[in-house]
Design an enzyme around this catalytic site. Structure first.
Site, short mmCIF file in Angstrom:
data_model
loop_
_atom_site.label_atom_id
_atom_site.label_comp_id
_atom_site.label_asym_id
_atom_site.label_seq_id
_atom_site.Cartn_x
_atom_site.Cartn_y
_atom_site.Cartn_z
N LYS A 107 30.25 44.08 46.01
CA LYS A 107 30.74 43.77 44.66
C LYS A 107 30.27 42.37 44.29
O LYS A 107 30.24 41.48 45.13
CB LYS A 107 32.27 43.87 44.69
CG LYS A 107 32.99 43.44 43.44
CD LYS A 107 34.50 43.71 43.57
CE LYS A 107 35.30 43.04 42.48
NZ LYS A 107 36.76 43.21 42.63
N ASP B 171 39.53 45.03 48.16
CA ASP B 171 38.44 44.17 47.67
C ASP B 171 38.59 42.81 48.34
O ASP B 171 39.49 42.04 48.01
CB ASP B 171 38.52 44.01 46.15
CG ASP B 171 38.13 45.29 45.40
OD1 ASP B 171 38.27 46.38 45.99
OD2 ASP B 171 37.69 45.18 44.23
N LYS C 183 29.57 47.59 42.97
CA LYS C 183 30.54 47.31 41.91
C LYS C 183 30.25 45.97 41.24
O LYS C 183 30.58 44.92 41.80
CB LYS C 183 31.96 47.31 42.49
CG LYS C 183 33.04 46.93 41.47
CD LYS C 183 34.45 47.04 42.05
CE LYS C 183 35.49 46.49 41.10
NZ LYS C 183 36.85 46.46 41.66
#
Lengths: 300, 308
Positions: free
Chosen positions: A200, A137, A236
């Site tokens: 995300k 991430d 996400k």
């Protein structure tokens, strides 16, 4: 319809009022009984169980991993999708999760600020992958993005993607710092064209974190990207999703924007820490018919 | 001609400030709603029942709470509980006394409501005064029951061993069907005096005073969520009040054997404390006693090492 893509030009402009209207209309959906139960199980299997605190210890991560593999004694409740930790705890998580299908996700690239040199960011990414991370991430450089250096941001994502090797790359836009939905859309397009596997919303360290309007804009960006390129990018939302009811509302948005194909942990995740217990409480309520108490669920 | 003029002016009972006659004024009637988390929402179910006076006159539409209203009340009570328990004993007493003060000032309103629901005027006054006195009584106990019920215990080992009462937590209460105001006050006061927070089902026959009492609570420095008052049917809510896992004690007022059995059975799910109250007379001096507070306390015993 095909759009010309340029990383410096928005492909569409966002109608903020329209987005909010659509969100509030979708929130009116009511999901009950067996549909609710299967959606809650699905949400559970989409969780990235997260602990991102400076005070994290190997002990806490092991506890979290145990919960990730075995959230509850009820056998119908699935394991979560992944455990998300800082790079120095990847090895602990990897050892703990060996033999299970739960993935290890690591935040990298000077998370959460991203304020470091590209060299350091790439080195950190390679190290996290080496330690055993299945997913990375990363955060975008918001400072560069906001000052209009879109190519810098785009090149950086592409470089990190390359450093990831086989690991999946999730790109955190930190939408709470991008100020407008137009920026969110532009950053989404930019990340996807630069090679992101997932986009995300947030680090969870900045308020506001994930919101429904922002998520809807990103989902629509994913849909348009799919129409243009045929590639399915994951989504996400992270931070601020604490209740099962909110999770259901997000799943409704996904279904209505992207369809059934995206209702899988391969393409949709929730980044959250306290959401797991609320989903468990709702599932046990459905099972026993009795409202539950947090007293009877493990804290981490 | 003169007669019709007179008749007309009688029906026009609203006059404008400038002295001109206006249209007949329609009185503004209160909507009786629930009291959850310091707010007055309607039932999420949208249901209600009609409350009529003994003469058959329509008094009000009363919210018929659902299990979800109760769930919301418990969430509010749970959230408010730690902060309420950590208020100083003296401060809790001040706040209970404040409830009595505000109730006293609203005597006329409560009398009118009790009378409309069929209680005689003298009996209404008596009930309101008894309710005020009961609040003052428990206000006095808040900073005293710890002394009375704590103990230092003799033990064989070298420990200083002592026991103190602590609030049990969130209490669900099925208030008495009779004595709509006094019954309600008699069960709420000891529970909150001891640091608990409550979700209460008011009498379905006398709901008006329960909701007006919620207004008293709302304007008496009682933090939001400490007292939550619902109206509706006991038969449909009893099992939810007794089986919620996040409730630590359930107080049931009544004498129906089947209902008492159900409460006991449901309470066993998380070993919550069932308190069954079936007094014939809520005015009785026996209803004023510190054991009402103690029934909703847990005793914590501490072993403190001393000496050699």
């Amino acid at each position: 319809m095909s759009r010309m893509y340029s990383p410096t030009m928005p492909s569409v402009y966002i109608d903020q009022v329209g987005v909010e209207e659509r969100v509030s209309r979708l929130n009116k959906r009511s999901i009950k009984k067996s549909s609710k139960r299967s959606m809650l199980n699905l949400a559970m299997s989409m969780l990235d169980l997260t602990t991102l605190e400076a005070k994290d210890t190997p002990g806490k991560v092991r506890q979290l991993c145990t919960k990730a593999m075995h959230p509850h004694d009820l056998p119908t409740i699935p394991a979560v999708a992944a455990v998300c930790v800082y790079p120095n705890l990847v090895r602990t998580a990897r050892e703990c999760l060996r033999g299970s299908k739960v993935k290890v996700a690591a935040v990298a690239t000077a998370f959460p600020s991203g304020m470091s040199s590209r060299k350091v960011k790439l080195e950190e990414t390679r190290w996290a992958v080496n330690e055993g991370a299945d997913e990375i991430d990363m955060v975008i450089s918001r400072g560069h993005f906001l000052s209009g250096e879109f190519r810098y941001v785009s090149d950086e994502i592409a470089a990190v993607k390359e450093a990831c090797g086989d690991a999946h790359l999730k790109v955190i836009l930190e939408t709470g710092e991008l100020s407008t939905l137009d920026n969110v859309r532009l950053a989404s397009d930019l990340a996807m064209y630069a090679g992101a596997d997932f986009i995300k919303t947030s680090t969870g360290k900045v308020q506001p974190a994930a919101t429904q309007p922002v998520t809807l804009v990103m989902l629509e960006a994913i849909r348009d990207f799919y129409y243009d390129t045929g590639k399915k990018i994951g989504m996400k939302p992270a931070g601020g999703i604490a209740t099962a009811k909110q999770a259901l509302a997000y799943l409704v948005m996904v279904k209505e924007t992207l369809g059934f194909d995206w209702l899988t942990p391969e393409l949709f995740r929730f980044g959250a820490s306290s959401l797991a217990n609320d989903i468990l409480m709702q599932l046990i309520k459905e099972e026993t018919g009795v409202y539950q108490s947090l007293d009877y669920f493990s804290k981490d | 001609m003169e007669q019709t003029e007179k008749k007309k002016s009688e029906t026009l009972n609203g006059t404008r400030p400038n002295g001109q006659e206006g249209n007949k004024r329609v009185s503004v009637r209160k909507t009786y709603k629930l009291y959850i988390d310091g707010k007055f929402p309607r039932s999420e179910s949208g249901r209600y029942y009609a409350l009529t006076s003994p003469e058959g006159e329509m008094l009000a539409n009363i919210c018929r709470s659902s299990r979800k209203d109760f769930r919301d009340a418990v969430v509010a009570a749970r959230k408010a509980q730690p902060a309420w328990a950590s208020r100083s004993a003296f401060n809790k007493g001040q706040i209970l006394y404040r409830l009595a003060e505000i109730l006293e000032g609203r005597t006329a309103q409560f009398t009118a409501e009790l009378v409309s629901m069929g209680v005689s005027e003298s009996r209404s006054k008596q009930e309101i005064q008894a309710s005020i006195d009961r609040l003052v009584y428990y206000a006095g106990w808040t900073d005293k029951f710890h002394q009375v019920f704590s103990s230092v215990n003799p033990v064989e080992s070298s420990h200083f061993n002592f026991s103190v009462p602590e609030p049990t937590g969130v209490v669900s209460i099925i208030a008495p069907e009779e004595n709509g105001l006094l019954g309600l006050v008699s069960v709420i006061a000891p529970a909150i005096a001891g640091g608990n927070t409550v979700a209460v089902l008011a009498s379905s026959a006398y709901p008006l005073t329960a909701i007006t009492f919620a207004e008293v609570v709302n304007s008496s420095d009682v933090p939001a969520g400490v007292v939550n008052i619902l109206t509706g049917y006991r038969s449909e809510l009893l099992s939810w009040f007794s089986n919620h896992m996040d409730v630590n004690a359930v107080v049931y007022c009544g004498s129906d054997a089947e209902e008492i059995r159900l409460v006991g059975e449901n309470a066993s799910l998380n070993v919550k404390r069932p308190v069954i109250l079936s007094p014939g007379d809520w005015y009785s001096p026996q209803e004023e006693n510190p054991y009402r507070i103690m029934e909703l306390q847990e005793v914590k015993t501490t072993w403190h090492p001393i000496g050699q």
